[in-house]
Design a protein around this motif. Structure first.
Motif, short mmCIF file in Angstrom:
data_model
loop_
_atom_site.label_atom_id
_atom_site.label_comp_id
_atom_site.label_asym_id
_atom_site.label_seq_id
_atom_site.Cartn_x
_atom_site.Cartn_y
_atom_site.Cartn_z
N ASN A 242 0.82 -1.22 0.00
CA ASN A 242 0.00 0.00 0.00
C ASN A 242 0.85 1.27 0.00
OD1 ASN A 242 -2.47 -1.21 -0.11
ND2 ASN A 242 -3.09 -0.71 1.97
N ASP A 243 1.83 1.32 0.89
CA ASP A 243 2.67 2.52 1.01
C ASP A 243 3.40 2.80 -0.31
OD1 ASP A 243 1.87 2.83 3.62
OD2 ASP A 243 3.65 1.92 4.48
N PHE A 244 3.87 1.72 -0.93
CA PHE A 244 4.60 1.85 -2.20
C PHE A 244 3.70 2.45 -3.27
CE2 PHE A 244 5.68 0.09 -6.37
CZ PHE A 244 7.01 0.48 -6.49
N TYR A 245 2.51 1.87 -3.44
CA TYR A 245 1.60 2.33 -4.49
C TYR A 245 1.10 3.75 -4.24
CZ TYR A 245 1.65 -2.50 -6.13
OH TYR A 245 2.05 -3.72 -6.60
N GLU A 246 1.00 4.12 -2.95
CA GLU A 246 0.56 5.48 -2.61
C GLU A 246 1.70 6.50 -2.67
OE1 GLU A 246 -1.24 5.03 1.22
OE2 GLU A 246 -2.87 3.78 0.44
N GLY A 247 2.93 6.01 -2.86
CA GLY A 247 4.09 6.91 -2.96
C GLY A 247 4.58 7.42 -1.63
N LYS A 248 4.22 6.72 -0.54
CA LYS A 248 4.67 7.13 0.80
C LYS A 248 6.13 6.74 1.00
CE LYS A 248 0.46 6.92 3.58
NZ LYS A 248 -0.22 6.17 4.65
N ILE A 249 6.91 7.67 1.51
CA ILE A 249 8.31 7.37 1.83
C ILE A 249 8.37 6.96 3.30
CG2 ILE A 249 10.67 8.25 1.90
CD1 ILE A 249 9.47 8.14 -0.92
N THR A 250 8.63 5.67 3.52
CA THR A 250 8.73 5.14 4.88
C THR A 250 10.14 4.60 5.11
OG1 THR A 250 7.85 3.02 4.13
CG2 THR A 250 6.25 4.61 5.00
N LEU A 251 10.38 4.11 6.31
CA LEU A 251 11.74 3.71 6.70
C LEU A 251 12.40 2.73 5.73
CD1 LEU A 251 13.94 4.24 8.79
CD2 LEU A 251 13.02 2.34 10.13
N PRO A 252 11.73 1.68 5.25
CA PRO A 252 12.41 0.77 4.32
C PRO A 252 12.97 1.47 3.07
CG PRO A 252 10.39 -0.22 5.10
CD PRO A 252 10.37 1.20 5.58
#
Length: 337
Positions: A242-252
Motif C-alpha cells: 500500500n505505502d509503495f503504491y501510494e508513494g509514501k516514503i517510509t523507513l524501508p
C-alpha cells in the motif's frame, strides 16, 4: 521462515493477554462508542454503523484501560469514557487518512470514502472529533483535556508534515521519526499517560507511561512500515505494498536509498516522482530491499525503541498488569530474509 511464524505468535499472545486483562471493560467501551456515535442524521448514522462493523484491535483503548489498572484506578468509569475517547480520535484520523491517501480498503473492507465519497468522510471524521471533545469536557479534568486536545493537534501536524515530504526519496531518517512521532506515537503516549492521571499518580509515573506509550507507538509504526514490504506476512489488516503504491516514503525506502548504488538511487528517485507505480516496479523494489537486508535493519532500529519502552516500566511494582504491558514490547524482531 520460522522467525516470521514466531513473531506472529508472540504478537498475538501479547495482544491476547492485554485483551483478557480488561475484556469486561472493553465491552463497556464499545457500548460507550456506539452511544456517542448515535445521530439523527441518517448519513452519519449509516457511516458510523459501517465503521463500527469493520472492527479493529482497539489497541489504544486497551492501553488506556490497562495503564489505568496498573496505576490502581478502580473507582468510577472515567477510564471507560477516556478509552472510548482515544479510540474515537484514532478512528477520526483513519477517516481523514483514507481520504488523503485515496485508500480503497481498510481491514479488508471498502473504506468510507470509497462508498460515500471524500466530503462525507472528512465531515464524519470531524463529527467523531467533536464527540471526543464533548467526552473530554464531561470528564472534567483540565489536565486530560489539555493532553488529548494537544495530541489531536500533534496528529494533524504529523499528517501535514508527511504531506509536505510526500515523494521525497532522500528524506532524512530524523524527519521520518518526527512524522511517526506526531502521527502515531503521540496518541499511544496519551493513551497510556491517561491512566496515571486518572489514578492521581506522581509525575514520575505519568512521565514513565508517557515515555512507554511513545516508544511503543514508534515500534509499532516502524514494524507496520517494514511489514508493508514483506509479501510473506500480513498481520496488520493492510494489503501489502500500500505505502509503495501510494508513494509514501517510509523507513524501508529511506534506508534502501541510503544503501543502494548511484544507478539504483536514480531509479528509485524517478519511481517515487511518478504519479503511479505498478506491480513489476514493486517486485523490483522488493528485490532491492532483500538484496540490502533492509527489513532486518528496520527491526534493529525498532528494537531500540522496544528496549526504551520496556525499561520505562521499571519504576512500577512487579505484577501481572506490568508484565502484560512489558510483554507487548517484547516480540522478537530479528529477521532472516
Amino acid at each position: 521462515m520460522g522467525s516470521v511464524v514466531q513473531l506472529k505468535k508472540t504478537i498475538n499472545n501479547s495482544y491476547s493477554d492485554l485483551l483478557k486483562s480488561v475484556e469486561d471493560k472493553l465491552i463497556l467501551v464499545n457500548e460507550k462508542i456506539s452511544s456517542k456515535l448515535t445521530s439523527k442524521v441518517d448519513l452519519i448514522q449509516n457511516m458510523t454503523d459501517y465503521h463500527l462493523d469493520t472492527g479493529g484491535k482497539k489497541l489504544r483503548a486497551l492501553l488506556t484501560l490497562s495503564s489505568s489498572k496498573l496505576c490502581g484506578y478502580s473507582k468510577g468509569g472515567r477510564d471507560i469514557n477516556l478509552a472510548a475517547c482515544v479510540e474515537l480520535i484514532h478512528a477520526a484520523t483513519l477517516m481523514h487518512d483514507d481520504v488523503i491517501d485515496n485508500a480503497l480498503v481498510r481491514r479488508n473492507k471498502k473504506t468510507l470514502n470509497t462508498i460515500w465519497g471524500n466530503k462525507s468522510s472528512i465531515l464524519v471524521g470531524d463529527y467523531l472529533l467533536s464527540r471526543c471533545f464533548e467526552m473530554m469536557v464531561e470528564d472534567g479534568s483540565l489536565e486530560i483535556l489539555k493532553l488529548l486536545s494537544s495530541t489531536s493537534s500533534e496528529i494533524a501536524q504529523g499528517e501535514v508534515l508527511q504531506l509536505q515530504h510526500h515523494g521525497e526519496i532522500d528524506m532524512l531518517e530524523e524527519t521520518y521519526l518526527k512524522i511517526i512521532s506526531l502521527k502515531t506515537a503521540a496518541l499511544f503516549s496519551a493513551s497510556t499517560k491517561v491512566g496515571a492521571i486518572l489514578a492521581n499518580r506522581d509525575n514520575k509515573y505519568k512521565e514513565a507511561l508517557e515515555f512507554y506509550g511513545k516508544n511503543l507507538g514508534l515500534t509499532f509504526q516502524i514494524a507496520d512500515d517494514a511489514l508493508d514490504y514483506n509479501s510473506e506476512l500480513k498481520l496488520f489488516g493492510k494489503k501489502i505494498g500500500n505505502d509503495f503504491y501510494e508513494g509514501k516514503i517510509t523507513l524501508p525506502i529511506i534506508l534502501l536509498y541510503q544503501k543502494c548504488s548511484g544507478e539504483e538511487k536514480k531509479y528509485l528517485k524517478n519511481l517515487f516522482e511518478k504519479q503511479n507505480r505498478d506491480e513489476n516496479e514493486f517486485k523490483n523494489t522488493l528485490e532491492k530491499i532483500k538484496k540490502y537486508k533492509i527489513i532486518n535493519e528496520c527491526y534493529i532500529k525498532a528494537e531500540y525503541f522496544i528496549n526504551l519502552a520496556s525499561n520505562s516500566l521499571s519504576i512500577f511494582e512487579e505484577n501481572q498488569d506490568k508484565n502484560i504491558l512489558k510483554n507487548l514490547t517484547s516480540f522478537s524482531l530479528e529477521r532472516n530474509f
